[in-house]
Design an enzyme around this catalytic site. Structure first.
Site: not given
Lengths: 311, 275
Positions: A27, A51, A79, A133, A136, A198, A223, A271-272
């Site tokens: 996401s 997302k 968000l 989620n 965040c 996360n 990352g 992800g990244t």
């Protein structure tokens, strides 16, 4: 050779849902799917996690929202999203054309907001699963607040569990004293699996201007820099809970993915790395296939949690 | 159509002490790129620097199927890029972003470049002259640098035959002062007004000034904005600019954020709020 490869079973089952392979895209790093659709065939992915979607559209935080750090990046998007109504009308029809699992990431500032989003998704077509989620780090209300306390996490997930038949994956924050405790709480609340981690709260400063590099001052670190932290947490949580674990955090290649599977992850999310090489997920799927072939492994699921400790 | 491809570096040319021009063989970008588009380039296979770097397309050659970028060494990423050798391959995503709106009417066009802002505007100037829709006498190119040794492309500008006015902050060539001062001073003489198309690119402070001037005099000026971009594809929402729609729709006057990578990098100067 093609025939031999096709005999390898990459499928992973979570509850009633069968994923064609273990590789999903995380996401916030893959937009609503369409952004990457010109670059490769989305049908090849194990799943797409959208997302975060909230009840009302959100503009997000002021810029600068991202900055590069050694082997990682900080983000404080806040968000930003188009809101659930527009998501269902404008984004979901595109996503459901693909033969891959569609997981909608749901966020909210109150439990009621989560419930209203879930209620709308109950009536939508083409959703396979919800990712909740509660982690965040970049919003003032909700977000990580729900994921930092076992009782809050339990209440939030329990209410959502009662409100929907969709399988739930709860996304956990690493910014807590004991992530295992939170994982147990959401398992008790009826979450079908957990995804972690996360981003880690982080900060960067420009010593010349004496200013923070993000307008929000702090942000979430992601990352390759966070991979060891993520791996340790996935391993820890996989020991604690009975439900499947989805591993996230700095995965950029096949070796990384294998490490997460060995630590106990049933599925992994890229992800990244989608920003650095949009083909990462596809390369990992191919890499896992080749690894299985090279090591005479017929089913990928036989690798899950096979970490060897001691002699 | 966006492509991701390993492309070969055809040449690397050092133009000034810290300014480089790289040429890549890439038929897809050479054919698809319009003035204002950018390429998102992976600098290193290592994890530092991790993210790609975005560069305006500076030139294309349709026959040789190449595209060029122009950049100044400002940090680790651009330093590594400046050390790449002919024959090396780099992972390129492109062409990305929107492009300059090209006027189809016969009107005055004014291009205003500050420093590295020359990159997209040089591509635009060549494109305008080649298209032959607009007489080159109608095109003015204002170009500012800190000092005279920093100028690039002066030969190319001369060849294009567009009216070029230079300015330096230290007064070593052309006018003395910033290019925005020159723009203001020459406003009347260059026929800059409501029916004029202005295109501008340069440092953040200059973009802010151009945005203020465009609002003050109600000028149609297109800015090419630059920022760090994690994905370049509109997925991460990391590269936003504050945006206020300037029209009569219900959304007019409401501030939102636009992604520079896909909603831009070209914006109407009257519609953005820069810091």
């Amino acid at each position: 050779m093609q025939e031999r490869l096709s005999l390898i079973d990459l499928k992973v089952k979570i509850g009633k849902i069968i994923f064609k392979n273990s590789v999903l895209v995380a996401s916030g790093t893959f937009g609503y799917g369409e952004e990457y659709s010109e670059l490769f065939d989305l049908n090849r992915l194990g799943g797409i996690i959208t997302k975060s979607v909230t009840l009302n559209p959100r503009e997000g935080n002021p810029p600068p929202r991202t900055c590069e750090t050694p082997s990682g990046m900080l983000n404080s998007i806040g968000l930003a999203n188009i809101g659930i109504e527009k998501f269902i009308q404008e984004k979901l029809p595109f996503l459901r054309k693909f033969n891959t699992r569609i997981i909608v990431n749901v966020a909210g500032s109150t439990v009621d907001e989560y419930l209203q989003v879930v209620e709308k998704l109950n009536r939508a077509k083409g959703v396979d699963m919800l990712e909740i989620n509660i982690s965040c780090p970049n919003v003032v209300e909700g977000g990580m607040v729900f994921g930092s306390d076992p009782e809050c996490a339990f209440r939030c997930v329990k209410s959502i569990r009662k409100a929907t038949d969709y399988p739930l994956v709860t996304k956990l924050t690493p910014n807590v004293r004991d992530i295992g405790e939170i994982a147990l709480a959401v398992e008790d609340a009826g979450s079908d699996c957990v995804s972690l981690i996360n981003t880690l709260v982080g900060m960067a400063i420009d010593s010349k201007t004496k200013k923070p590099l993000l307008a929000n001052i702090t942000g979430g670190l992601s990352g390759p820099a966070i991979k060891p932290v993520a791996l340790a947490m996935v391993w820890k949580v996989a020991q604690k809970v009975k439900i499947p674990v989805v591993g996230i955090g700095g995965i950029t290649n096949t070796e990384d993915a294998l490490e997460f599977l060995l630590a106990g992850a049933s599925l992994i999310q890229v992800g990244t790395s989608n920003f650095i090489d949009p083909q990462t997920a596809i390369k990992i799927i191919e890499g896992l296939k080749n690894y299985c072939k090279g090591n005479k492994i017929s089913k990928i699921k036989s690798l899950i949690g096979k970490l060897k400790i001691g002699d | 159509m966006v492509f991701q491809k390993k492309v070969k570096l055809i040449s690397s040319e050092k133009l000034t002490s810290d300014l480089f021009r790289l040429r890549f063989f890439c038929p897809e970008v050479a054919k698809g790129a319009k003035p204002g588009n950018f390429a998102h380039i992976r600098i290193s296979q290592n994890t530092t620097p991790l993210l790609r770097r975005a560069f305006s397309i500076f030139d294309v050659d349709l026959k040789k199927k190449t595209f060029d970028i122009l950049f100044k060494v400002v940090g680790l990423g651009t330093k590594i890029l400046s050390e790449k050798k002919k024959g090396e391959s780099l992972d390129v995503l492109g062409p990305l972003g929107n492009s300059f709106l090209i006027s189809s009417k016969e009107q005055n066009l004014v291009l205003v470049a500050g420093g590295m802002g020359i990159a997209p505007l040089m591509f635009l100037a060549s494109y305008l002259v080649k298209s032959e829709k607009i007489k080159r006498e109608k095109i003015s190119f204002l170009y500012g640098e800190k000092t005279k040794n920093n100028f690039v492309c002066l030969g190319q500008l001369k060849k294009l035959g567009v009216k070029t006015v230079l300015t330096t902050e230290d007064g070593t060539k052309g006018f003395k002062g910033k290019v925005t001062d020159l723009f203001l001073k020459r406003r009347i003489k260059l026929g800059i007004g409501k029916n004029c198309f202005i295109y501008s690119c340069g440092p953040q402070k200059m973009m802010k000034k151009m945005s203020e001037l465009s609002k003050k005099y109600d000028l149609f000026c297109q800015l090419s904005l630059e920022t760090h971009m994690p994905c370049g594809l509109g997925a991460c929402f990391g590269c936003v600019v504050k945006y206020i729609k300037n029209d009569t729709t219900p959304l007019a006057g409401q501030a939102t954020y636009k992604r520079i990578c896909v909603d831009g990098p070209i914006f109407d100067a009257r519609e953005v709020e820069l810091d």
